[in-house]
Design an enzyme around this catalytic site. Sequence first.
Site, mmCIF file in Angstrom:
data_model
loop_
_atom_site.group_PDB
_atom_site.id
_atom_site.type_symbol
_atom_site.label_atom_id
_atom_site.label_comp_id
_atom_site.label_asym_id
_atom_site.label_seq_id
_atom_site.Cartn_x
_atom_site.Cartn_y
_atom_site.Cartn_z
ATOM 1 N N HIS A 142 2.998 32.067 -14.001
ATOM 2 C CA HIS A 142 3.876 32.437 -15.113
ATOM 3 C C HIS A 142 3.281 32.043 -16.461
ATOM 4 O O HIS A 142 3.128 32.887 -17.341
ATOM 5 C CB HIS A 142 5.268 31.799 -14.962
ATOM 6 C CG HIS A 142 6.037 31.807 -16.241
ATOM 7 N ND1 HIS A 142 6.843 32.853 -16.606
ATOM 8 C CD2 HIS A 142 6.069 30.922 -17.281
ATOM 9 C CE1 HIS A 142 7.355 32.605 -17.803
ATOM 10 N NE2 HIS A 142 6.904 31.435 -18.231
ATOM 11 N N HIS A 166 37.808 26.986 -37.031
ATOM 12 C CA HIS A 166 37.437 28.176 -37.783
ATOM 13 C C HIS A 166 36.901 27.863 -39.173
ATOM 14 O O HIS A 166 36.491 28.764 -39.885
ATOM 15 C CB HIS A 166 38.648 29.109 -37.916
ATOM 16 C CG HIS A 166 38.940 29.896 -36.675
ATOM 17 N ND1 HIS A 166 39.002 29.320 -35.430
ATOM 18 C CD2 HIS A 166 39.165 31.218 -36.480
ATOM 19 C CE1 HIS A 166 39.265 30.253 -34.527
ATOM 20 N NE2 HIS A 166 39.363 31.419 -35.140
ATOM 21 N N GLU A 195 29.059 38.780 -31.486
ATOM 22 C CA GLU A 195 28.345 38.414 -32.724
ATOM 23 C C GLU A 195 26.834 38.407 -32.527
ATOM 24 O O GLU A 195 26.070 38.822 -33.402
ATOM 25 C CB GLU A 195 28.789 37.026 -33.220
ATOM 26 C CG GLU A 195 30.250 36.924 -33.622
ATOM 27 C CD GLU A 195 31.185 36.711 -32.428
ATOM 28 O OE1 GLU A 195 30.699 36.543 -31.283
ATOM 29 O OE2 GLU A 195 32.414 36.716 -32.639
ATOM 30 N N HIS A 254 0.432 33.325 -20.872
ATOM 31 C CA HIS A 254 1.194 33.748 -19.699
ATOM 32 C C HIS A 254 0.546 34.968 -19.061
ATOM 33 O O HIS A 254 0.834 36.098 -19.444
ATOM 34 C CB HIS A 254 2.625 34.100 -20.109
ATOM 35 C CG HIS A 254 3.351 32.959 -20.752
ATOM 36 N ND1 HIS A 254 3.122 32.585 -22.059
ATOM 37 C CD2 HIS A 254 4.298 32.119 -20.270
ATOM 38 C CE1 HIS A 254 3.904 31.547 -22.347
ATOM 39 N NE2 HIS A 254 4.618 31.246 -21.291
HETATM 40 C C1 LIG Z 1 15.929 31.844 -25.251
HETATM 41 C C2 LIG Z 1 14.758 31.358 -24.467
HETATM 42 N N1 LIG Z 1 14.911 30.360 -23.595
HETATM 43 C C3 LIG Z 1 13.846 29.866 -22.933
HETATM 44 C C4 LIG Z 1 12.601 30.362 -23.138
HETATM 45 C C5 LIG Z 1 11.405 29.760 -22.446
HETATM 46 N N2 LIG Z 1 10.887 30.697 -21.422
HETATM 47 C C6 LIG Z 1 9.877 31.523 -21.674
HETATM 48 S S1 LIG Z 1 9.499 32.509 -20.371
HETATM 49 C C7 LIG Z 1 10.723 31.812 -19.430
HETATM 50 C C8 LIG Z 1 10.955 32.264 -18.032
HETATM 51 C C9 LIG Z 1 11.192 33.703 -18.006
HETATM 52 O O1 LIG Z 1 11.186 34.169 -16.703
HETATM 53 P P1 LIG Z 1 10.942 35.705 -16.452
HETATM 54 O O2 LIG Z 1 11.670 36.498 -17.459
HETATM 55 O O3 LIG Z 1 11.210 35.961 -15.032
HETATM 56 O O4 LIG Z 1 9.407 35.907 -16.801
HETATM 57 P P2 LIG Z 1 8.186 35.863 -15.767
HETATM 58 O O5 LIG Z 1 8.225 34.527 -15.112
HETATM 59 O O6 LIG Z 1 8.391 36.966 -14.839
HETATM 60 O O7 LIG Z 1 6.981 36.016 -16.638
HETATM 61 C C10 LIG Z 1 11.383 30.832 -20.159
HETATM 62 C C11 LIG Z 1 12.498 30.022 -19.630
HETATM 63 C C12 LIG Z 1 12.479 31.417 -24.069
HETATM 64 N N3 LIG Z 1 11.303 31.972 -24.370
HETATM 65 N N4 LIG Z 1 13.569 31.912 -24.690
#
Ligand SMILES: Cc1ncc(C[n+]2csc(CCOP(=O)(O)OP(=O)(O)O)c2C)c(N)n1
Length: 667
Positions: A260, A471, A409, A29
Amino acid sequence: MTAREKHDRMANAIRFLSMDAVEAANSGHPGLPMGAADIATVLFSKFMKFDPMNPKWPDRDRFVLSAGHGSMLLYSLLYLLGYEDMTIEDIRNFRQLGAKTAGHPEYGHAAGIETTTGPLGQGFANAVGMAIAEKKLANEFGGDLVDHYTYVLAGDGCLMEGISQDALTLAGHLKLSKLIVFWDNNGISIDGKVSLADSTDQQARFEASGWETIAVDGHDPDEIAAAIERAQSSDAPTLIACRTTIGFGAPTKAGTSKVHGSPLGAEEIAGARKELGWDAKPFEIPSEILDDWRVVGLNAGKQRVAWEKRLGEADATLRGEFERRMRGDLPAGFEPAMEKYKKKLAADQPTLATRKSSENALEVINGAVIETLGGSADLTGSNNTKTSQTENISPDDFSGRYLHYGIREHAMASAMNGIALHGGLIPYGGTFLVFSDYARPAMRLASLMGIRNIFVMTHDSIGLGEDGPTHQPVEHLAALRAIPNHNVFRPADAMETAECWELALQNMQTPSTLALTRQNLAPVRSEYETDNRCALGAYELSAASDDAVVSIFATGSEVEIALAAKEALEANGHPTRVVSVPCMDIFLAQSADYRDAIIGSAKVKIAVEAGIRQGWDAIIGLEGAFIGMDSFGASGPYKELYAHFGITPEAIVNAAETRIHDGGQHH
Ligand SMILES: Cc1ncc(C[n+]2csc(CCOP(=O)(O)OP(=O)(O)O)c2C)c(N)n1
């Protein structure tokens, strides 16, 4: 050269290392490191307190890259600053098997990585825990020894995740003024513009929970620096909303989701070189730029030296205690206190719910182990997590040892990870076992990181009774056992509960879940024993009168049921033994010899646990009988539920005798 020019080229070093590493790995990334390079450069070159030569220095500022997909930002920084653990070879090996530079920052792979991040939002909540630990330890040891900030870089994704809400409201409530979060506000995530899915006013959201917020141009070093200064002197946690361009410097892809999570491609990188005026070859940092970074790294050591002087001048007892606490060693008083307590249990033979036995054990532990930090997600009276020593922590008074985490939690478990990672404190926190589902992502990361973190999970079966199936956990023991490096303890009485607590505290690299009952349990252990019988996970609690025909394996509340069945079977002429299995995870990790000896060779093997069968075949085999649950529970008085679901001595006897008469084969 102007200060701005110097800043730009230092930031560009991060950008190009990130582009090059992602390109070479053909995976990763680049967008976030390129977009956040200015923020990171200002923070590390002007504000961060750290020392590449002593990465574990206790009073360092913590930096958490919550948006872990941008891992090349952190790896680049560590290399540029001169952390020995991070060489240019490591950068070249980005995302290769066995490399320190894994796909996301992994705690323990390289010095300078404070926590494992990747599941968005976790790092943010870990950081809340780190800031809690800092404030607590500063209260205890004073500002001369403990006085540092916790910085977070969070993306849109971190802020969209629900855990961010749990975590930010907790941080705002506790007035964690030394928590400073940079929001990489680039408006882009994987699917495209954030506006596809979210239209939250993030600053208003944070402000609603007591945060200070500041909005800056995330590419303007002066604005960033001014914001950090303001944040440092704020009496609330601060969100610095940094408007950035994802993939800053990429000529055609910047500002789009194309940067990204994919390599830029040779042409785009060539364009970025032109755009940013960068002539060096891939993975090469011009020496004068590397020097600028290394000077930052070298100068950083000065504060550590000054701190060590203060530590050296501190009262010797205080210093010794501080050092012990940061090492994570238990105090000398712990073992004798437990020994005395276990002797008393052997004499008293109390009949108690294991949640109450856990409270009694904690009363001893909290008396001897000053560094425990207890809490519950709003179930204190049910989880029995509070003892006479644990006064409440309040926003303006951190002298207590108990956190009311609120109904949060997930953030509780994740903040506990942060507390454990910070060092100096041993967190434990409670909720109902069924709500481990709400905490599980953080519990899994505790296991992955290999840290000591103790989850007190009460109401561990249908035995909780009238609250009913929403529960009553049925699959949760199996589900938690399924996590590698996670010890699930299910003690059968007060003695086993004390032993399991000892093991949880002694295990520095494995988190523990204690599954505890609401209903009373009779004691199953009558003697004091020097050795911790739970230490090998399972042991023969009650031997057969002769060569065993039946072996019954049970945990927790079902051990006394197994003992009653044994008595009936023996009376019917079937020699029967009972094995208590307080921790299946530990038992299955023992040598084959020990496992074989405990499993034994009785014709009939039966497991009894008020949960699902999954996992038990490792002990009883496919032919073994399982007495437990294969459906959700029901609401009612617990004794009626046990009868209704057939978890009774009679059911065990029936299953055993059917198999004895079948010659042990049953299909
Ligand atoms: C809990 C979770 N859900 C989904 C992902 C997959 N994922 C990784 S980066 C991303 C997008 C994040 O967007 P942003 O925070 O705006 O990062 P940027 O595009 O600016 O690098 C996703 C959905 C993850 N790493 N963790």
